[in-house]
Enzyme design. Sequence first.
Site, PDB file in Angstrom:
ATOM      1  N   PRO A   1      30.193 -35.653   1.996  1.00  0.00           N
ATOM      2  CG  PRO A   1      29.263 -35.828   4.332  1.00  0.00           C
ATOM      3  CD  PRO A   1      29.724 -34.597   3.028  1.00  0.00           C
ATOM      4  CD  GLU A   2      31.126 -40.439  -2.688  1.00  0.00           C
ATOM      5  OE1 GLU A   2      30.463 -41.265  -3.374  1.00  0.00           O
ATOM      6  OE2 GLU A   2      32.399 -40.145  -3.154  1.00  0.00           O
TER       7      GLU A   2
ATOM      8  CE  LYS B   1      26.858 -36.440  -2.973  1.00  0.00           C
ATOM      9  NZ  LYS B   1      27.871 -35.867  -3.640  1.00  0.00           N
TER      10      LYS B   1
ATOM     11  NE  ARG C   1      34.394 -32.862  -6.318  1.00  0.00           N
ATOM     12  CZ  ARG C   1      33.449 -33.163  -5.362  1.00  0.00           C
ATOM     13  NH1 ARG C   1      32.291 -33.102  -5.646  1.00  0.00           N
ATOM     14  NH2 ARG C   1      33.846 -34.411  -4.743  1.00  0.00           N
TER      15      ARG C   1
END
Length: 287
Positions: free
Chosen positions: A2-3, A52, A266
């Site tokens: 989640p951002e 986060k 990523r």
Amino acid sequence: MPEGHTLHRLASALDGAFAGHPVRVSSPQGRFAESAALLDGRVLRSATSAGKHLFVDFDDDDVVHVHLGLYGKFAVHRAAVEVHPPVGQVRMRLVQADAGDGPDARASYADLRGATACELLVPAQVEAILDRLGPDPLRPDADPDRAWARIKRSRAPIAGLLMDQSVVAGIGNVYRAEILFRHRVDPFRAGNSLRVSTWRAMWDDLVVLMADGVRTGRIDTVRPEHLTEAELRSRRRRGLNYVYRRAGDPCRVCGATVRTEELQARNLFWCPRCQPRFRSRAVGAGS
């Protein structure tokens, strides 16, 4: 993972459901049982987030620190008619303790599953975590110059710096790809070649985009002039992006093929025409 906007929404949901109320705290899974016993029956004062990280404050200055990681979920049920038995590996359960009895009683409850971190801390330990984080575009106390001080000294790619939580807190893969596209920045451009005016424009854009994410619960980055007619007519459009997860598709702006490449483990997405490879004549132009 989640951002940042997701954590801010979660903090707001927990605050609305429990702030100012005593709560029953348990750990059906057992991994948080000792700390849950210390908190059980105490008043939950507030929930906040930074980047986060989520912080749930209880009276007597105890704080539960949560990092959802890749698989964590924190489901909040506000004013439920029935508090259902926990299902699955619930690390921590919160239940409003002063909801009363009777057929009209409503109780809020929340279940945390799969989090990377769920730990009981004191304020000094919370401050140590906050000190390691860069500025969060969603926090009113955020100072973008702190991030710039790191960026302008680094030869690392700006795409990597934006994902470094000690540089900027709360940005994940989606916001990273989209903000670079919106400002036509080569993701492989060295941080110390970026102009401060470009950084400030990116920061201001992040503040707006992430605030919209908090409000809507999704990441929408495409300007109206770049939506298709079908997308403009659709009432269900959501999560529309310029380049994120659009590898092989035509760029919404120029029609070139969106590319992808792995950077620091990523997947990175960009348009080679709208974000051409930067060739510096003088590295370190920070004006």
